[in-house]
Design a protein around this motif. Sequence first.
Motif, short mmCIF file in Angstrom:
data_model
loop_
_atom_site.label_atom_id
_atom_site.label_comp_id
_atom_site.label_asym_id
_atom_site.label_seq_id
_atom_site.Cartn_x
_atom_site.Cartn_y
_atom_site.Cartn_z
N SER A 1 0.84 -1.19 0.00
CA SER A 1 0.00 0.00 0.00
C SER A 1 0.88 1.25 0.00
CB SER A 1 -0.92 0.01 1.22
OG SER A 1 -0.15 0.06 2.40
N ILE A 2 0.44 2.23 -0.73
CA ILE A 2 1.17 3.48 -0.82
C ILE A 2 0.64 4.40 0.27
CG2 ILE A 2 1.61 5.47 -2.28
CD1 ILE A 2 1.16 3.53 -4.67
N GLY A 3 1.53 4.97 1.05
CA GLY A 3 1.15 5.81 2.17
C GLY A 3 0.98 7.27 1.79
N LYS A 4 1.04 8.10 2.81
CA LYS A 4 0.80 9.54 2.68
C LYS A 4 1.74 10.19 1.67
CE LYS A 4 1.22 13.70 5.51
NZ LYS A 4 1.45 14.19 6.85
N TYR A 5 3.02 9.95 1.80
CA TYR A 5 4.01 10.62 0.95
C TYR A 5 3.94 10.12 -0.48
CZ TYR A 5 5.59 11.92 5.55
OH TYR A 5 5.62 12.39 6.83
N GLY A 6 3.66 8.84 -0.67
CA GLY A 6 3.49 8.31 -2.02
C GLY A 6 2.27 8.89 -2.72
N MET A 7 1.19 9.06 -1.96
CA MET A 7 -0.02 9.65 -2.55
C MET A 7 0.19 11.13 -2.88
SD MET A 7 -3.28 7.97 -0.72
CE MET A 7 -2.77 7.25 0.81
N LEU A 8 0.92 11.84 -2.00
CA LEU A 8 1.22 13.24 -2.30
C LEU A 8 2.09 13.35 -3.54
CD1 LEU A 8 1.85 14.57 1.30
CD2 LEU A 8 -0.01 15.22 -0.21
N LYS B 1 9.00 4.88 1.18
CA LYS B 1 10.01 4.27 2.05
C LYS B 1 11.08 5.29 2.42
CE LYS B 1 13.58 0.77 1.98
NZ LYS B 1 14.41 -0.04 1.08
N THR B 2 11.57 6.03 1.44
CA THR B 2 12.60 7.03 1.68
C THR B 2 12.09 8.13 2.60
OG1 THR B 2 13.49 6.58 -0.52
CG2 THR B 2 14.22 8.60 0.55
N ALA B 3 10.86 8.55 2.39
CA ALA B 3 10.28 9.61 3.22
C ALA B 3 10.14 9.16 4.67
CB ALA B 3 8.92 10.03 2.67
N GLN B 4 9.72 7.93 4.89
CA GLN B 4 9.60 7.42 6.26
C GLN B 4 10.96 7.36 6.95
OE1 GLN B 4 6.99 6.85 8.07
NE2 GLN B 4 5.45 7.13 6.49
N GLU B 5 11.97 6.91 6.21
CA GLU B 5 13.31 6.83 6.78
C GLU B 5 13.84 8.22 7.14
OE1 GLU B 5 15.56 4.79 3.80
OE2 GLU B 5 14.69 2.84 4.30
N ARG B 6 13.62 9.17 6.24
CA ARG B 6 14.08 10.54 6.50
C ARG B 6 13.33 11.18 7.66
NH1 ARG B 6 15.51 13.45 0.76
NH2 ARG B 6 16.95 11.86 0.05
N MET C 1 8.04 20.44 11.19
CA MET C 1 9.33 20.86 10.63
C MET C 1 9.94 19.74 9.79
SD MET C 1 10.86 22.83 13.97
CE MET C 1 12.52 23.00 13.35
N ALA C 2 9.91 18.53 10.30
CA ALA C 2 10.48 17.39 9.58
C ALA C 2 9.69 17.11 8.31
CB ALA C 2 10.51 16.16 10.48
N GLU C 3 8.36 17.17 8.40
CA GLU C 3 7.53 16.90 7.22
C GLU C 3 7.74 17.94 6.13
OE1 GLU C 3 3.42 16.43 8.31
OE2 GLU C 3 3.66 14.26 8.35
N GLU C 4 7.94 19.19 6.52
CA GLU C 4 8.17 20.22 5.52
C GLU C 4 9.44 19.93 4.73
OE1 GLU C 4 8.79 25.05 5.20
OE2 GLU C 4 8.17 24.16 7.10
#
Length: 113
Positions: A24-31, A62-67, A101-104
Amino acid sequence: MGLTYYLKGDYLFPNLTIESSENSIGKYGMLRRTFLKENRSNWYQSMMLTGKLDRHLLEIEKTAQERMEILMEKLLQKYPALDKEADPLAWTAHMNMLTAMAEECVMNNLAYR
């Protein structure tokens, strides 16, 4: 190439399928998908037709979650959290600020590039 076709009316159409992944594609993948669809439509359509879109979106997720994890750790070191038991609302506000801050950073560097 060995394509098979099916007849519909007077026309032959190729039997084409796009491989879809079970992940499943999460928040960052959908954005990222929305950004590509609205701002980079040619790239979006090309990736979708070649079957690379889902793989790309999963990689972005995956990369977004790690970051996010790394950034939250660094931000907590730089701006330590308050005592959660003493003032839970202040702790929640502080953690929400760090998360924003991290999400931005993640959104500007991954989802919206």
